[in-house]
Design an enzyme around this catalytic site. Structure first.
Site, PDB file in Angstrom:
ATOM      1  CB  THR A  13      -1.066  -0.091   1.193  1.00 21.47           C
ATOM      2  OG1 THR A  13      -1.750  -1.085   1.078  1.00 21.47           O
ATOM      3  CG2 THR A  13      -1.570   1.227   1.237  1.00 21.47           C
ATOM      4  CB  SER A  58       2.638  -7.942   0.557  1.00 19.66           C
ATOM      5  OG  SER A  58       1.668  -7.938   1.610  1.00 19.66           O
TER       6      SER A  58
HETATM    7  N1  ASP Z   1      -2.751  -5.512   0.145  1.00 22.21           N
HETATM    8  C1  ASP Z   1      -1.491  -4.951   0.711  1.00 22.21           C
HETATM    9  C2  ASP Z   1      -0.158  -5.572   0.723  1.00 22.21           C
HETATM   10  O1  ASP Z   1      -0.154  -6.452   1.573  1.00 22.21           O
HETATM   11  C3  ASP Z   1      -2.106  -4.344   2.048  1.00 22.21           C
HETATM   12  C4  ASP Z   1      -0.902  -3.386   2.661  1.00 22.21           C
HETATM   13  O2  ASP Z   1       0.246  -2.948   2.139  1.00 22.21           O
HETATM   14  O3  ASP Z   1      -1.045  -2.816   3.724  1.00 22.21           O
HETATM   15  O4  ASP Z   1       0.570  -5.313  -0.189  1.00 22.21           O
END
Ligand code: ASP
Length: 342
Positions: A13, A58
Site C-alpha cells: 500500500t 504482498s
Molecule cells: N494488500 C496490501 C499488501 O499487503 C496491504 C498493505 O500493504 O497494507 O500489499
C-alpha cells in the site's frame, strides 16, 4: 561517514495509487514513492534503492520474492550499514520470519515497513514509517556497532522482532503486535530502544544465507466438530512432509482415540507435526492437560510460543535445508533467530 542505507522496495500500500477506472489501489513505482517523501532528503544519509519490477501487493508474495529480497541484502551486505524493506502489510510478518531464518549470522539492521494508507494520501502513515525505519537502520551504539542487528518490523509506534510479529489490524496505524515478546523500541517523541530485548551478537561470524524452502507443508486448525475423515484426509495429503497443528490453549487437542490414532499414523508415515497454540498470547505446555500430553506422547513437537507465521516459514525453511526428519524436529523446538522462548 554518512550512514549508507539500501531500500528494497517490493510494493504494498505504501507505494500504491488509485486506479482511475476501478478506484482500487494498485502498486506503483519507487520514484512516485520518493517524490512524496521529500523530507527523506533532510536525513543526511546515502540512500540507494532496489525495486521489484513490477512492485507487488504482498498477497502475491511467494518464496521467489523472499529469495529476491534476501539476495538484494546479501549481495550488498558489505556496502551498506542497514537495510529497509518496503513491503505490503498483509504478508509482512511471513517475510520477516522467512528473512530472519534465511540470513544466518545477521549483524546489521533489516527493518521492514509499509503503511496502511498510500504515501500520496494526506493522512498517510507511510511517510513517518519510512523515515523512522531509515533512522532505526542508521542508528549506532556508542561503540559504533549497529543498534539493531536482526530483522525487525517498524510500524507506527513500535519496532517488533520480525519473527515474533503478527498483523493484528486491517484498519489501525498500529497494525502489528508481538504478543509473546516485548517491543524492541517505542516510537514517540524519540526512539527508545529496549536494549535487553534486542538481539545480541555473541561472536561476529560471516553472513550465511540459505535460500531454499520446501513448500510441502500444511496447517490444520482444530475446532470443535473437526471431522475424522476430513482430518485423516488432510494428514494424508500427497507429498506433505510437515503439518503445523493449531491447537487449543496450552497446546491441547481432543482426547478421542480416533484423533490420537490419526496423529500417530501420520507420524509413523514420516510426517512432522508441530504444535502451536491458537491463543495470541502464551505458549504450548503439553504436560499441563491430558489432551496436550497425548499429543506429545504421540510424537508431536512443541512449537512453544511461536507465531503461526514463524512456525510455518520455519518448517518450510528447515525442510529446505535437506536435513533429515529427526533434525527438522530437533531444530523446530529450539530458537534459530529468537523466534521462540523455551
Ligand atoms: N494488500 C496490501 C499488501 O499487503 C496491504 C498493505 O500493504 O497494507 O500489499
Amino acid at each position: 561517514m554518512k550512514p549508507r542505507i539500501l531500500i528494497v522496495y517490493t510494493g504494498g500500500t505504501i507505494g500504491m495509487i488509485e486506479d482511475a477506472k476501478t478506484k482500487s489501489l494498485k502498486p506503483f513505482d519507487f520514484t512516485h514513492l520518493m517524490e512524496n517523501v521529500p523530507k527523506v532528503k533532510m536525513l543526511d544519509y546515502e540512500i540507494d534503492n532496489i525495486q521489484f519490477n513490477p512492485p507487488i501487493d504482498s498477497s502475491d508474495m511467494n518464496i521467489s520474492h523472499w529469495q529476491q529480497i534476501a539476495r538484494s541484502i546479501v549481495e550488498n551486505y558489505d556496502r551498506y550499514d542497514g537495510f529497509v524493506v518496503l513491503h505490503g502489510t498483509d504478508t509482512m510478518a511471513y517475510t520477516a520470519s522467512a528473512l530472519s531464518f534465511m540470513l544466518g549470522n545477521l549483524a546489521k539492521p533489516v527493518i521492514i515497513t509499509g503503511s496502511q494508507l498510500p504515501i500520496g494520501e494526506v493522512r498517510t502513515d507511510g511517510e513517518e514509517n519510512l523515515i523512522t525505519a531509515l533512522q532505526i537502520a542508521a542508528d549506532r551504539n556508542d561503540d559504533g556497532t549497529p543498534t539493531v542487528r536482526e530483522v525487525a518490523i517498524l510500524f507506527e509506534n513500535y519496532l517488533w522482532r520480525g519473527n515474533r510479529s503478527t498483523k493484528r489490524s486491517a484498519d489501525n496505524f498500529n497494525a502489528f503486535k508481538s504478543s509473546n515478546y516485548p517491543e524492541l523500541a517505542k516510537i514517540g517523541l524519540g526512539i527508545t530502544f529496549d536494549r535487553d530485548a534486542l538481539a545480541k551478537i555473541e561472536q561476529e561470524l560471516p553472513l550465511e544465507a540459505n535460500y531454499t524452502f520446501d513448500t510441502h507443508v500444511i496447517s490444520i486448525d482444530l475446532f470443535p466438530g473437526l471431522n475424522e475423515d476430513v482430518f485423516r484426509y488432510l494428514l494424508a495429503t500427497p507429498g506433505v512432509k510437515g503439518v503445523v497443528l493449531r491447537t487449543y490453549g496450552a497446546g491441547n487437542g481432543p482426547t478421542k482415540k480416533w484423533f490420537i490414532d490419526a496423529i500417530k499414523e501420520a507420524i509413523s508415515r514420516g510426517v512432522v507435526i508441530l504444535n502451536i497454540t491458537q491463543c495470541v498470547n502464551g505458549a504450548v505446555r503439553t504436560n499441563r492437560y491430558m489432551g496436550g500430553d497425548y499429543l506429545a506422547a504421540a510424537g508431536v513437537i512443541s512449537g512453544h510460543d511461536m507465531t503461526f507465521e514463524a512456525a510455518i516459514t520455519k518448517m518450510m525453511f528447515l525442510f529446505g535445508l535437506g536435513i533429515d526428519k529427526e533434525e527438522v524436529e530437533r531444530r523446530l523446538s529450539i530458537p534459530i533467530a529468537g523466534e521462540l522462548t523455551i
